[in-house]
Design an enzyme around this catalytic site. Sequence first.
Site: not given
Length: 428
Positions: A363, A306
């Site tokens: 995600d 991330h």
Amino acid sequence: MAETKATLSLPDKGSVDFPIKKGSEGFDVIDISQLGSHGYFTFDPGFLATASCESKITYIDGGQGILLHRGYPIADLAEKSSYLEVCYLLLHQELPTQKQYDEFLTDIKTHTLVNEQVVNFFNGFRRDAHPMAIMCGVVGALSSFYHDAMDVSQEKDRLLAALRLISKVPTLAAMSYKYSVGLPFIYPRNDLSYAGNFLNMMFAVPAEDYKINPVIEKAMDRIFILHADHEQNASTSTVRLAGSSGANPFACIAAGIASLWGPAHGGANEACLTMLEEIGSVDRIPEFIKRSKDKNDPFRLMGFGHRVYKNFDPRATVMRETCHEVLKELKIKDPLLDVAMELEQIALKDSYFVEKKLYPNVDFYSGIIMKAIGIPTSMFTVIFALSRTVGWVAHWKEMLEQPGHKIGRPRQLYTGYSKRDYQPIKKR
């Protein structure tokens, strides 16, 4: 105590002092708002070292894997709270009492329907239109129906607009899905939970009843919570910038939806599923793992690591547990889900992934859950927008309620031509 200052030495200007402001958490900031009066601006593409506002809503420490909403850790909210309780927290700064929550729930249920004429808007879209394209249009169009509360200088109007958006966006999101598959719209049911109502509008049909699975309902609610807000990201900054001009709230949220649509922002979980489809089967994973380690190969594993969280994504920890609960409950045989689970194990154990901190992020897990539930990938970003609506309106409200707020006006480093003389076309 004397005010802390930063001293900047400027050519031909000498030393200039700028105040240093301290927040309750995170980095201190140097207030350079008066720098322009000295003939200089700062240059910070992407605003990666620039605080664009002062906020009390969300705090992120990417290095430590911390995400707080009004001071509450995201894991606590996801485990113990509900999405509407988090909505109340983001809007009103404190968790609600039972009485406050009941009143808030009633307010939300009051506004779940959209004007029946909104249906006509859908008929203007092609059936194969991307649902996010539809959402950009219909959310902005709400301003033509609900102009009774458009005075953004009035607290009651701001709150009513916030309630309407949180209530109606799920209805519009489900309608955009139903339209894309040629099925009739399903009206909201206020006897259901927020997540349950959305699932019913998505999957129910007039010909038969739809039974809501409580495991799926809980998972959907957690997806909403974990995407409710994420500080000053691209879409939130877009909403704030649009709102700084005094634009109506529906237009501001439509602007946020447009920004979220980008693959570098809200399209990440959709890109993750696209990647799984490219891999196709478990036996092909070694080939793609090898490619992902090759700097010269354009292939990239989506859903790992991330940009903000350098060690781990605190949302992914909760989402991983929920993901496994859903897969266990549904007992689905799907080769793409098999690929996802095998990739997860590799990422958690392979030294290359561990050293580079390429952990499965939120995600990755939310994409798998939505795939398992039966939500098409084209709807993933729409659900992200649905979840994030409360964060957007909370930041929009906060900005308008701060004393002395100004219209956004970023500066630039101009590198084009200096003044030139115009030449008539016959002499060029």
